[in-house]
Design an enzyme around this catalytic site. Sequence first.
Site, short mmCIF file in Angstrom:
data_model
loop_
_atom_site.label_atom_id
_atom_site.label_comp_id
_atom_site.label_asym_id
_atom_site.label_seq_id
_atom_site.Cartn_x
_atom_site.Cartn_y
_atom_site.Cartn_z
N LYS A 128 0.88 -1.18 0.00
CA LYS A 128 0.00 0.00 0.00
C LYS A 128 0.91 1.22 0.00
CE LYS A 128 -4.44 1.02 0.19
NZ LYS A 128 -5.62 0.29 -0.27
N ASP A 168 -6.97 4.26 -4.52
CA ASP A 168 -7.65 4.14 -3.22
C ASP A 168 -8.26 5.52 -2.99
OD1 ASP A 168 -7.92 2.26 -0.71
OD2 ASP A 168 -7.36 4.18 0.15
P1 NDP Z 1 -12.92 7.79 -2.94
O1 NDP Z 1 -11.82 8.76 -2.77
O2 NDP Z 1 -13.49 7.57 -4.28
O3 NDP Z 1 -14.13 8.15 -1.95
C1 NDP Z 1 -13.92 8.23 -0.60
C2 NDP Z 1 -15.22 8.65 0.08
O4 NDP Z 1 -15.08 8.49 1.49
C3 NDP Z 1 -15.56 10.11 -0.17
O5 NDP Z 1 -16.94 10.28 -0.15
C4 NDP Z 1 -14.91 10.77 1.05
O6 NDP Z 1 -15.49 12.02 1.41
C5 NDP Z 1 -15.17 9.77 2.13
N1 NDP Z 1 -14.14 9.90 3.16
C6 NDP Z 1 -12.79 9.80 2.98
N2 NDP Z 1 -12.15 10.02 4.16
C7 NDP Z 1 -13.12 10.25 5.06
C8 NDP Z 1 -13.11 10.55 6.44
N3 NDP Z 1 -11.95 10.64 7.12
N4 NDP Z 1 -14.31 10.73 7.07
C9 NDP Z 1 -15.48 10.63 6.39
N5 NDP Z 1 -15.55 10.37 5.06
C10 NDP Z 1 -14.40 10.18 4.42
O7 NDP Z 1 -12.35 6.40 -2.32
P2 NDP Z 1 -12.87 4.92 -2.55
O8 NDP Z 1 -14.34 4.91 -2.76
O9 NDP Z 1 -11.98 4.30 -3.57
O10 NDP Z 1 -12.51 4.25 -1.16
C11 NDP Z 1 -13.43 4.17 -0.07
C12 NDP Z 1 -13.00 3.08 0.89
O11 NDP Z 1 -12.95 1.82 0.19
C13 NDP Z 1 -11.60 3.23 1.49
O12 NDP Z 1 -11.60 2.70 2.81
C14 NDP Z 1 -10.73 2.34 0.62
O13 NDP Z 1 -9.56 1.92 1.28
C15 NDP Z 1 -11.68 1.20 0.37
N6 NDP Z 1 -11.38 0.37 -0.80
C16 NDP Z 1 -11.30 0.91 -2.05
C17 NDP Z 1 -11.02 0.12 -3.13
C18 NDP Z 1 -11.03 0.64 -4.52
O14 NDP Z 1 -10.93 -0.18 -5.45
N7 NDP Z 1 -11.16 1.93 -4.76
C19 NDP Z 1 -10.72 -1.32 -2.97
C20 NDP Z 1 -10.92 -1.81 -1.62
C21 NDP Z 1 -11.22 -0.97 -0.59
P3 NDP Z 1 -14.67 13.38 1.20
O15 NDP Z 1 -14.78 13.68 -0.26
O16 NDP Z 1 -15.33 14.37 2.09
O17 NDP Z 1 -13.24 13.10 1.64
#
Ligand code: NDP
Length: 449
Positions: A128, A168
Amino acid sequence: MSPTLHVEQVLETIKKRNPGEPEFLQAVVEVLRSITPVLERRPEYIEARILERMVEPERVVMFRVPWQDDQGRCQVNRGFRIQFSSAIGPYKGGLRFHPTVYLGILKFLAFEQVFKNSLTTLPMGGGKGGSDFDPKGKSDGEVMRFCQSFMTELFKHIDPDTDVPAGDIGVGGREIGYLFGQYKRICNEFTGVLTGKGLSWGGSLIRPEATGYGCVYFCEQMLKTRGEDFRGKTCLVSGSGNVAQYTIEKLNELGAKCITLSDSEGTVYDKDGFGQEKLNWVMDLKNIHRGRIREYVTRYPQAEYFPGKRPWHIPAQCAFPSATQNEISGEDAAELVRNGCYLVGEGANMPTTPEGVEHFRAAKILYGPGKAANAGGVATSGLEMAQNSMRISWSREEVDSRLKQIMISTHDAACETAKEYGSPGDYVTGANIAGFVRVADAMLAQGLV
Ligand code: NDP
Protein backbone atom coordinates in the site's frame (compact mmCIF):
# COMPACT_ATOMS: atom_id res chain seq x y z
CA MET A 1 4.43 -22.40 24.83
CA SER A 2 0.66 -22.25 24.36
CA PRO A 3 -0.48 -20.57 21.12
CA THR A 4 -2.52 -18.00 23.08
CA LEU A 5 0.50 -17.01 25.14
CA HIS A 6 2.65 -16.90 22.01
CA VAL A 7 0.21 -14.54 20.29
CA GLU A 8 0.01 -12.24 23.33
CA GLN A 9 3.82 -12.11 23.58
CA VAL A 10 4.14 -11.26 19.90
CA LEU A 11 1.50 -8.53 20.33
CA GLU A 12 3.43 -7.04 23.28
CA THR A 13 6.56 -6.79 21.14
CA ILE A 14 4.63 -5.25 18.27
CA LYS A 15 3.12 -2.61 20.57
CA LYS A 16 6.62 -1.63 21.74
CA ARG A 17 8.11 -1.59 18.26
CA ASN A 18 5.36 0.42 16.56
CA PRO A 19 4.50 3.30 18.88
CA GLY A 20 2.03 5.90 17.65
CA GLU A 21 0.46 3.61 15.03
CA PRO A 22 -2.93 2.69 16.54
CA GLU A 23 -4.57 1.66 13.25
CA PHE A 24 -1.75 -0.76 12.48
CA LEU A 25 -1.98 -2.29 15.95
CA GLN A 26 -5.76 -2.58 15.63
CA ALA A 27 -5.43 -4.54 12.38
CA VAL A 28 -2.66 -6.79 13.75
CA VAL A 29 -4.48 -7.56 17.02
CA GLU A 30 -7.59 -8.63 15.14
CA VAL A 31 -5.74 -10.97 12.78
CA LEU A 32 -3.35 -12.51 15.31
CA ARG A 33 -6.00 -13.23 17.95
CA SER A 34 -8.29 -14.86 15.42
CA ILE A 35 -5.64 -17.22 14.01
CA THR A 36 -4.76 -18.75 17.39
CA PRO A 37 -6.72 -21.98 16.63
CA VAL A 38 -4.49 -22.53 13.57
CA LEU A 39 -1.36 -22.38 15.69
CA GLU A 40 -2.75 -25.18 17.84
CA ARG A 41 -2.93 -27.41 14.77
CA ARG A 42 0.25 -26.14 13.12
CA PRO A 43 2.98 -25.57 15.76
CA GLU A 44 5.57 -25.34 12.96
CA TYR A 45 4.34 -21.77 12.38
CA ILE A 46 5.45 -20.86 15.91
CA GLU A 47 8.79 -22.63 15.44
CA ALA A 48 9.49 -20.72 12.20
CA ARG A 49 8.41 -17.44 13.85
CA ILE A 50 5.89 -16.83 11.08
CA LEU A 51 3.88 -14.26 13.08
CA GLU A 52 6.93 -12.17 13.98
CA ARG A 53 8.00 -12.19 10.32
CA MET A 54 4.53 -11.48 8.98
CA VAL A 55 4.02 -8.29 10.99
CA GLU A 56 7.29 -6.75 9.80
CA PRO A 57 7.00 -5.15 6.33
CA GLU A 58 9.59 -6.45 3.89
CA ARG A 59 10.37 -2.86 2.93
CA VAL A 60 9.14 0.68 3.70
CA VAL A 61 10.00 3.54 1.37
CA MET A 62 9.39 7.14 2.51
CA PHE A 63 10.22 10.09 0.34
CA ARG A 64 9.89 13.83 -0.22
CA VAL A 65 7.42 14.98 -2.89
CA PRO A 66 8.13 18.59 -3.88
CA TRP A 67 5.77 20.27 -6.38
CA GLN A 68 4.70 23.71 -7.52
CA ASP A 69 1.16 25.08 -7.04
CA ASP A 70 -0.72 27.35 -9.47
CA GLN A 71 0.65 30.45 -7.76
CA GLY A 72 4.22 29.29 -8.39
CA ARG A 73 4.82 28.48 -4.70
CA CYS A 74 6.84 25.43 -3.64
CA GLN A 75 4.89 22.75 -1.78
CA VAL A 76 6.26 19.68 -0.04
CA ASN A 77 4.39 16.47 0.80
CA ARG A 78 5.48 13.10 2.05
CA GLY A 79 5.24 9.96 -0.09
CA PHE A 80 5.21 6.31 1.01
CA ARG A 81 5.20 2.79 -0.34
CA ILE A 82 4.91 -0.13 2.06
CA GLN A 83 6.00 -3.40 0.43
CA PHE A 84 4.60 -5.69 3.10
CA SER A 85 4.70 -9.24 1.76
CA SER A 86 5.77 -10.86 -1.50
CA ALA A 87 5.22 -14.43 -0.28
CA ILE A 88 2.58 -15.29 -2.87
CA GLY A 89 3.16 -12.71 -5.62
CA PRO A 90 4.37 -9.19 -6.47
CA TYR A 91 3.34 -6.52 -3.95
CA LYS A 92 -0.13 -5.28 -4.85
CA GLY A 93 -2.30 -2.60 -3.27
CA GLY A 94 -3.55 0.92 -3.79
CA LEU A 95 -2.24 4.44 -3.31
CA ARG A 96 -4.15 6.80 -1.00
CA PHE A 97 -3.89 10.59 -1.27
CA HIS A 98 -5.49 12.12 1.83
CA PRO A 99 -4.29 14.60 4.49
CA THR A 100 -4.70 11.95 7.23
CA VAL A 101 -2.16 9.61 5.58
CA TYR A 102 0.85 8.68 7.70
CA LEU A 103 2.96 5.57 8.17
CA GLY A 104 0.55 3.84 10.60
CA ILE A 105 -2.47 4.11 8.28
CA LEU A 106 -0.55 2.73 5.32
CA LYS A 107 0.95 -0.10 7.38
CA PHE A 108 -2.54 -1.14 8.52
CA LEU A 109 -3.82 -1.03 4.95
CA ALA A 110 -0.82 -2.96 3.58
CA PHE A 111 -1.08 -5.59 6.33
CA GLU A 112 -4.79 -6.14 5.61
CA GLN A 113 -4.01 -6.28 1.91
CA VAL A 114 -1.72 -9.30 2.40
CA PHE A 115 -4.60 -11.47 3.68
CA LYS A 116 -7.19 -9.99 1.33
CA ASN A 117 -5.05 -10.73 -1.72
CA SER A 118 -4.42 -14.24 -0.45
CA LEU A 119 -8.16 -14.81 -0.09
CA THR A 120 -8.77 -13.99 -3.76
CA THR A 121 -6.50 -17.00 -4.58
CA LEU A 122 -4.75 -14.88 -7.24
CA PRO A 123 -0.93 -14.64 -7.10
CA MET A 124 -0.60 -11.22 -5.44
CA GLY A 125 1.45 -10.13 -2.44
CA GLY A 126 0.44 -7.16 -0.29
CA GLY A 127 1.44 -3.49 -0.36
CA LYS A 128 0.00 0.00 0.00
CA GLY A 129 1.24 3.54 -0.47
CA GLY A 130 0.24 7.12 -0.85
CA SER A 131 0.76 10.61 0.44
CA ASP A 132 -0.63 13.24 2.80
CA PHE A 133 -1.38 15.31 -0.32
CA ASP A 134 -5.04 16.43 -0.48
CA PRO A 135 -6.40 16.49 -4.05
CA LYS A 136 -9.59 18.27 -2.85
CA GLY A 137 -9.68 21.85 -4.10
CA LYS A 138 -6.58 21.41 -6.29
CA SER A 139 -6.61 22.17 -10.02
CA ASP A 140 -5.96 19.44 -12.57
CA GLY A 141 -2.57 21.05 -13.23
CA GLU A 142 -1.61 20.88 -9.56
CA VAL A 143 -2.72 17.25 -9.28
CA MET A 144 -0.70 16.42 -12.40
CA ARG A 145 2.46 18.10 -11.12
CA PHE A 146 2.10 16.36 -7.77
CA CYS A 147 1.58 12.94 -9.42
CA GLN A 148 4.59 13.47 -11.69
CA SER A 149 6.81 14.34 -8.74
CA PHE A 150 5.47 11.38 -6.72
CA MET A 151 6.21 8.94 -9.55
CA THR A 152 9.66 10.42 -10.16
CA GLU A 153 10.67 8.73 -6.90
CA LEU A 154 8.22 5.80 -6.83
CA PHE A 155 9.33 4.40 -10.22
CA LYS A 156 12.60 3.23 -8.65
CA HIS A 157 10.73 0.79 -6.43
CA ILE A 158 8.02 -0.67 -8.69
CA ASP A 159 7.66 -2.64 -11.91
CA PRO A 160 5.14 -5.15 -13.26
CA ASP A 161 6.92 -8.13 -11.62
CA THR A 162 7.80 -6.39 -8.35
CA ASP A 163 5.06 -4.06 -7.19
CA VAL A 164 1.89 -2.94 -8.97
CA PRO A 165 0.03 -0.04 -7.27
CA ALA A 166 -3.60 0.95 -7.93
CA GLY A 167 -6.05 3.59 -6.64
CA ASP A 168 -7.65 4.14 -3.22
CA ILE A 169 -9.11 7.21 -1.49
CA GLY A 170 -8.20 10.32 -3.50
CA VAL A 171 -6.64 8.29 -6.32
CA GLY A 172 -9.03 7.59 -9.20
CA GLY A 173 -8.74 7.46 -12.98
CA ARG A 174 -7.33 10.99 -13.28
CA GLU A 175 -4.49 10.37 -10.84
CA ILE A 176 -3.66 6.90 -12.23
CA GLY A 177 -3.43 8.53 -15.69
CA TYR A 178 -0.89 11.12 -14.57
CA LEU A 179 1.12 8.53 -12.60
CA PHE A 180 1.15 6.09 -15.53
CA GLY A 181 2.16 8.83 -17.99
CA GLN A 182 5.15 9.80 -15.87
CA TYR A 183 6.24 6.17 -15.32
CA LYS A 184 6.10 5.51 -19.06
CA ARG A 185 8.04 8.66 -19.81
CA ILE A 186 10.84 7.88 -17.33
CA CYS A 187 11.13 4.13 -18.05
CA ASN A 188 10.30 4.22 -21.75
CA GLU A 189 8.07 1.19 -21.22
CA PHE A 190 4.36 0.60 -21.79
CA THR A 191 3.63 -2.05 -19.18
CA GLY A 192 0.99 -2.99 -16.63
CA VAL A 193 2.82 -1.30 -13.76
CA LEU A 194 -0.39 0.24 -12.39
CA THR A 195 -3.97 -1.02 -12.38
CA GLY A 196 -7.12 1.05 -12.67
CA LYS A 197 -5.87 2.38 -16.01
CA GLY A 198 -8.17 3.91 -18.65
CA LEU A 199 -9.74 1.53 -21.16
CA SER A 200 -7.83 2.85 -24.17
CA TRP A 201 -4.43 2.46 -22.45
CA GLY A 202 -4.42 -0.97 -20.83
CA GLY A 203 -7.27 -0.78 -18.33
CA SER A 204 -9.84 -3.49 -17.70
CA LEU A 205 -13.58 -3.26 -18.12
CA ILE A 206 -15.37 -3.50 -14.73
CA ARG A 207 -12.31 -2.34 -12.71
CA PRO A 208 -14.04 0.93 -11.66
CA GLU A 209 -17.17 -1.02 -10.64
CA ALA A 210 -15.32 -3.96 -9.08
CA THR A 211 -15.06 -3.09 -5.39
CA GLY A 212 -18.71 -2.02 -5.06
CA TYR A 213 -20.08 -4.80 -7.25
CA GLY A 214 -17.85 -7.35 -5.53
CA CYS A 215 -19.01 -6.29 -2.08
CA VAL A 216 -22.63 -6.75 -3.11
CA TYR A 217 -21.86 -10.17 -4.67
CA PHE A 218 -20.22 -11.21 -1.40
CA CYS A 219 -23.20 -10.04 0.66
CA GLU A 220 -25.60 -11.78 -1.72
CA GLN A 221 -23.89 -15.04 -0.74
CA MET A 222 -24.18 -14.21 2.95
CA LEU A 223 -27.91 -13.58 2.50
CA LYS A 224 -28.24 -16.86 0.62
CA THR A 225 -27.09 -18.76 3.72
CA ARG A 226 -30.38 -17.56 5.26
CA GLY A 227 -32.42 -18.21 2.14
CA GLU A 228 -32.80 -14.49 1.35
CA ASP A 229 -31.89 -12.01 -1.38
CA PHE A 230 -31.72 -8.22 -1.77
CA ARG A 231 -35.20 -7.67 -3.19
CA GLY A 232 -37.05 -5.03 -1.16
CA LYS A 233 -34.21 -4.49 1.34
CA THR A 234 -33.39 -0.97 2.54
CA CYS A 235 -29.69 -0.12 2.67
CA LEU A 236 -27.48 2.57 4.20
CA VAL A 237 -24.34 3.46 2.26
CA SER A 238 -21.61 5.78 3.54
CA GLY A 239 -19.13 7.68 1.39
CA SER A 240 -19.95 8.92 -2.09
CA GLY A 241 -16.80 7.95 -3.96
CA ASN A 242 -15.93 5.02 -6.16
CA VAL A 243 -16.93 2.20 -3.81
CA ALA A 244 -20.17 3.83 -2.63
CA GLN A 245 -21.34 4.65 -6.16
CA TYR A 246 -20.97 1.15 -7.58
CA THR A 247 -22.30 -0.51 -4.44
CA ILE A 248 -25.53 1.44 -4.99
CA GLU A 249 -25.59 0.64 -8.72
CA LYS A 250 -25.46 -3.12 -8.06
CA LEU A 251 -27.89 -2.98 -5.13
CA ASN A 252 -30.38 -1.13 -7.34
CA GLU A 253 -30.00 -3.82 -9.99
CA LEU A 254 -30.78 -6.51 -7.40
CA GLY A 255 -33.94 -4.76 -6.20
CA ALA A 256 -32.70 -3.09 -3.01
CA LYS A 257 -33.26 0.56 -2.09
CA CYS A 258 -30.28 2.69 -0.94
CA ILE A 259 -31.30 5.69 1.13
CA THR A 260 -28.06 7.38 2.25
CA LEU A 261 -24.78 8.72 0.90
CA SER A 262 -22.20 10.78 2.79
CA ASP A 263 -18.83 12.49 2.73
CA SER A 264 -16.55 13.81 5.45
CA GLU A 265 -18.91 16.76 6.04
CA GLY A 266 -22.30 15.08 6.38
CA THR A 267 -24.98 12.64 5.25
CA VAL A 268 -27.74 12.86 2.67
CA TYR A 269 -30.93 10.87 3.35
CA ASP A 270 -33.32 10.26 0.45
CA LYS A 271 -36.16 8.07 1.65
CA ASP A 272 -37.20 7.36 -1.95
CA GLY A 273 -33.78 5.89 -2.69
CA PHE A 274 -30.98 6.76 -5.12
CA GLY A 275 -32.40 5.30 -8.32
CA GLN A 276 -30.20 5.20 -11.43
CA GLU A 277 -31.05 8.74 -12.55
CA LYS A 278 -30.20 10.23 -9.16
CA LEU A 279 -27.09 8.06 -8.97
CA ASN A 280 -25.95 9.34 -12.37
CA TRP A 281 -26.37 12.87 -11.06
CA VAL A 282 -24.24 12.01 -7.99
CA MET A 283 -21.56 10.41 -10.20
CA ASP A 284 -21.40 13.55 -12.29
CA LEU A 285 -21.24 15.72 -9.14
CA LYS A 286 -18.43 13.68 -7.52
CA ASN A 287 -16.41 12.45 -10.49
CA ILE A 288 -16.61 15.39 -12.90
CA HIS A 289 -17.45 18.52 -10.89
CA ARG A 290 -15.74 17.23 -7.74
CA GLY A 291 -18.53 18.75 -5.63
CA ARG A 292 -19.80 18.01 -2.10
CA ILE A 293 -22.65 15.63 -1.29
CA ARG A 294 -24.69 18.38 0.44
CA GLU A 295 -25.35 19.82 -3.06
CA TYR A 296 -27.70 16.85 -3.61
CA VAL A 297 -30.48 18.51 -1.60
CA THR A 298 -30.37 21.59 -3.83
CA ARG A 299 -31.10 19.38 -6.85
CA TYR A 300 -33.47 17.00 -4.98
CA PRO A 301 -35.09 19.13 -2.24
CA GLN A 302 -37.24 16.31 -0.85
CA ALA A 303 -34.03 14.74 0.53
CA GLU A 304 -32.57 15.68 3.92
CA TYR A 305 -28.99 16.67 4.75
CA PHE A 306 -27.46 15.99 8.18
CA PRO A 307 -24.32 18.10 8.54
CA GLY A 308 -21.51 16.44 10.53
CA LYS A 309 -23.42 13.16 10.83
CA ARG A 310 -22.82 9.63 9.59
CA PRO A 311 -25.71 7.52 8.23
CA TRP A 312 -25.87 4.91 11.01
CA HIS A 313 -28.77 6.43 13.02
CA ILE A 314 -31.24 5.84 10.17
CA PRO A 315 -33.16 2.54 10.37
CA ALA A 316 -32.42 0.01 7.59
CA GLN A 317 -31.83 -3.72 7.18
CA CYS A 318 -28.39 -3.52 5.58
CA ALA A 319 -25.37 -1.21 5.96
CA PHE A 320 -22.48 -0.69 3.54
CA PRO A 321 -19.72 1.42 5.12
CA SER A 322 -17.80 2.61 2.05
CA ALA A 323 -15.87 5.70 3.19
CA THR A 324 -12.97 5.14 5.57
CA GLN A 325 -11.51 3.35 8.62
CA ASN A 326 -13.24 3.42 12.01
CA GLU A 327 -16.39 5.11 10.73
CA ILE A 328 -18.70 2.77 12.76
CA SER A 329 -18.14 3.15 16.50
CA GLY A 330 -19.40 0.77 19.19
CA GLU A 331 -22.39 3.06 19.72
CA ASP A 332 -23.14 3.24 16.01
CA ALA A 333 -23.03 -0.56 15.78
CA ALA A 334 -25.36 -0.94 18.75
CA GLU A 335 -27.79 1.55 17.20
CA LEU A 336 -27.70 -0.21 13.83
CA VAL A 337 -28.52 -3.56 15.44
CA ARG A 338 -31.21 -2.00 17.63
CA ASN A 339 -32.82 -0.50 14.52
CA GLY A 340 -33.04 -3.91 12.84
CA CYS A 341 -29.89 -3.96 10.71
CA TYR A 342 -28.76 -7.56 10.18
CA LEU A 343 -26.29 -7.34 7.30
CA VAL A 344 -23.10 -5.27 7.18
CA GLY A 345 -20.86 -5.41 4.09
CA GLU A 346 -17.61 -3.51 4.46
CA GLY A 347 -16.70 -1.80 1.19
CA ALA A 348 -14.18 0.33 3.08
CA ASN A 349 -11.12 -1.04 4.85
CA MET A 350 -11.56 -1.58 8.62
CA PRO A 351 -14.55 0.80 8.84
CA THR A 352 -15.76 -0.74 12.11
CA THR A 353 -13.96 -0.16 15.42
CA PRO A 354 -13.14 -3.26 17.53
CA GLU A 355 -16.07 -2.36 19.85
CA GLY A 356 -18.39 -2.18 16.84
CA VAL A 357 -17.16 -5.55 15.55
CA GLU A 358 -17.90 -7.08 18.97
CA HIS A 359 -21.49 -5.80 18.78
CA PHE A 360 -21.99 -7.33 15.33
CA ARG A 361 -20.48 -10.65 16.34
CA ALA A 362 -22.46 -10.83 19.58
CA ALA A 363 -25.71 -10.05 17.71
CA LYS A 364 -24.81 -12.81 15.18
CA ILE A 365 -25.73 -10.62 12.23
CA LEU A 366 -24.31 -11.25 8.76
CA TYR A 367 -21.07 -9.28 9.04
CA GLY A 368 -18.72 -9.31 6.04
CA PRO A 369 -15.34 -7.82 7.05
CA GLY A 370 -13.59 -5.60 4.48
CA LYS A 371 -10.74 -8.05 4.02
CA ALA A 372 -13.18 -10.42 2.34
CA ALA A 373 -16.12 -8.24 1.27
CA ASN A 374 -14.10 -5.60 -0.61
CA ALA A 375 -11.61 -8.00 -2.21
CA GLY A 376 -13.32 -7.58 -5.60
CA GLY A 377 -11.32 -4.41 -6.36
CA VAL A 378 -7.93 -6.01 -6.04
CA ALA A 379 -9.17 -9.24 -7.63
CA THR A 380 -10.16 -7.30 -10.75
CA SER A 381 -6.81 -5.52 -10.62
CA GLY A 382 -5.34 -9.04 -10.75
CA LEU A 383 -7.49 -9.68 -13.82
CA GLU A 384 -6.21 -6.42 -15.34
CA MET A 385 -2.64 -7.62 -14.78
CA ALA A 386 -3.44 -10.95 -16.46
CA GLN A 387 -4.93 -9.18 -19.50
CA ASN A 388 -1.90 -6.84 -19.71
CA SER A 389 0.50 -9.79 -19.63
CA MET A 390 -1.42 -11.54 -22.41
CA ARG A 391 -1.95 -8.25 -24.28
CA ILE A 392 -5.64 -8.93 -24.71
CA SER A 393 -8.86 -7.40 -23.34
CA TRP A 394 -11.74 -9.44 -22.02
CA SER A 395 -15.36 -8.36 -22.51
CA ARG A 396 -17.42 -6.74 -19.76
CA GLU A 397 -19.35 -10.00 -19.29
CA GLU A 398 -16.18 -12.05 -19.04
CA VAL A 399 -14.59 -9.84 -16.36
CA ASP A 400 -17.86 -9.49 -14.43
CA SER A 401 -18.44 -13.24 -14.35
CA ARG A 402 -14.84 -13.87 -13.20
CA LEU A 403 -15.29 -11.21 -10.49
CA LYS A 404 -18.53 -12.81 -9.34
CA GLN A 405 -16.92 -16.23 -9.26
CA ILE A 406 -14.02 -14.92 -7.17
CA MET A 407 -16.43 -13.28 -4.69
CA ILE A 408 -18.43 -16.50 -4.39
CA SER A 409 -15.30 -18.53 -3.70
CA THR A 410 -13.98 -15.86 -1.28
CA HIS A 411 -17.29 -16.09 0.59
CA ASP A 412 -17.23 -19.88 0.59
CA ALA A 413 -13.60 -20.02 1.77
CA ALA A 414 -14.36 -17.68 4.71
CA CYS A 415 -17.61 -19.48 5.52
CA GLU A 416 -16.15 -23.02 5.35
CA THR A 417 -13.01 -22.09 7.28
CA ALA A 418 -15.09 -20.51 10.05
CA LYS A 419 -17.05 -23.77 10.31
CA GLU A 420 -13.90 -25.89 10.23
CA TYR A 421 -12.45 -23.95 13.18
CA GLY A 422 -15.61 -24.12 15.27
CA SER A 423 -17.01 -20.61 14.65
CA PRO A 424 -19.80 -21.05 12.09
CA GLY A 425 -21.10 -17.76 10.69
CA ASP A 426 -18.04 -15.81 11.92
CA TYR A 427 -16.64 -14.36 8.70
CA VAL A 428 -13.92 -12.46 10.58
CA THR A 429 -12.32 -15.65 11.86
CA GLY A 430 -12.93 -17.47 8.58
CA ALA A 431 -11.39 -14.75 6.39
CA ASN A 432 -8.39 -14.21 8.64
CA ILE A 433 -7.54 -17.90 8.90
CA ALA A 434 -8.09 -18.69 5.21
CA GLY A 435 -5.95 -15.70 4.16
CA PHE A 436 -3.25 -16.45 6.73
CA VAL A 437 -2.67 -20.13 5.98
CA ARG A 438 -1.87 -19.61 2.30
CA VAL A 439 0.71 -16.91 3.08
CA ALA A 440 2.20 -18.83 6.02
CA ASP A 441 2.65 -21.99 3.95
CA ALA A 442 4.36 -20.03 1.18
CA MET A 443 6.71 -18.49 3.76
CA LEU A 444 7.57 -21.90 5.20
CA ALA A 445 8.30 -23.27 1.73
CA GLN A 446 10.54 -20.35 0.79
CA GLY A 447 12.83 -20.59 3.83
CA LEU A 448 14.03 -17.82 6.09
CA VAL A 449 13.86 -14.79 3.80
P1 NDP B 1 -12.92 7.79 -2.94
O1 NDP B 1 -11.82 8.76 -2.77
O2 NDP B 1 -13.49 7.57 -4.28
O3 NDP B 1 -14.13 8.15 -1.95
C1 NDP B 1 -13.92 8.23 -0.60
C2 NDP B 1 -15.22 8.65 0.08
O4 NDP B 1 -15.08 8.49 1.49
C3 NDP B 1 -15.56 10.11 -0.17
O5 NDP B 1 -16.94 10.28 -0.15
C4 NDP B 1 -14.91 10.77 1.05
O6 NDP B 1 -15.49 12.02 1.41
C5 NDP B 1 -15.17 9.77 2.13
N1 NDP B 1 -14.14 9.90 3.16
C6 NDP B 1 -12.79 9.80 2.98
N2 NDP B 1 -12.15 10.02 4.16
C7 NDP B 1 -13.12 10.25 5.06
C8 NDP B 1 -13.11 10.55 6.44
N3 NDP B 1 -11.95 10.64 7.12
N4 NDP B 1 -14.31 10.73 7.07
C9 NDP B 1 -15.48 10.63 6.39
N5 NDP B 1 -15.55 10.37 5.06
C10 NDP B 1 -14.40 10.18 4.42
O7 NDP B 1 -12.35 6.40 -2.32
P2 NDP B 1 -12.87 4.92 -2.55
O8 NDP B 1 -14.34 4.91 -2.76
O9 NDP B 1 -11.98 4.30 -3.57
O10 NDP B 1 -12.51 4.25 -1.16
C11 NDP B 1 -13.43 4.17 -0.07
C12 NDP B 1 -13.00 3.08 0.89
O11 NDP B 1 -12.95 1.82 0.19
C13 NDP B 1 -11.60 3.23 1.49
O12 NDP B 1 -11.60 2.70 2.81
C14 NDP B 1 -10.73 2.34 0.62
O13 NDP B 1 -9.56 1.92 1.28
C15 NDP B 1 -11.68 1.20 0.37
N6 NDP B 1 -11.38 0.37 -0.80
C16 NDP B 1 -11.30 0.91 -2.05
C17 NDP B 1 -11.02 0.12 -3.13
C18 NDP B 1 -11.03 0.64 -4.52
O14 NDP B 1 -10.93 -0.18 -5.45
N7 NDP B 1 -11.16 1.93 -4.76
C19 NDP B 1 -10.72 -1.32 -2.97
C20 NDP B 1 -10.92 -1.81 -1.62
C21 NDP B 1 -11.22 -0.97 -0.59
P3 NDP B 1 -14.67 13.38 1.20
O15 NDP B 1 -14.78 13.68 -0.26
O16 NDP B 1 -15.33 14.37 2.09
O17 NDP B 1 -13.24 13.10 1.64
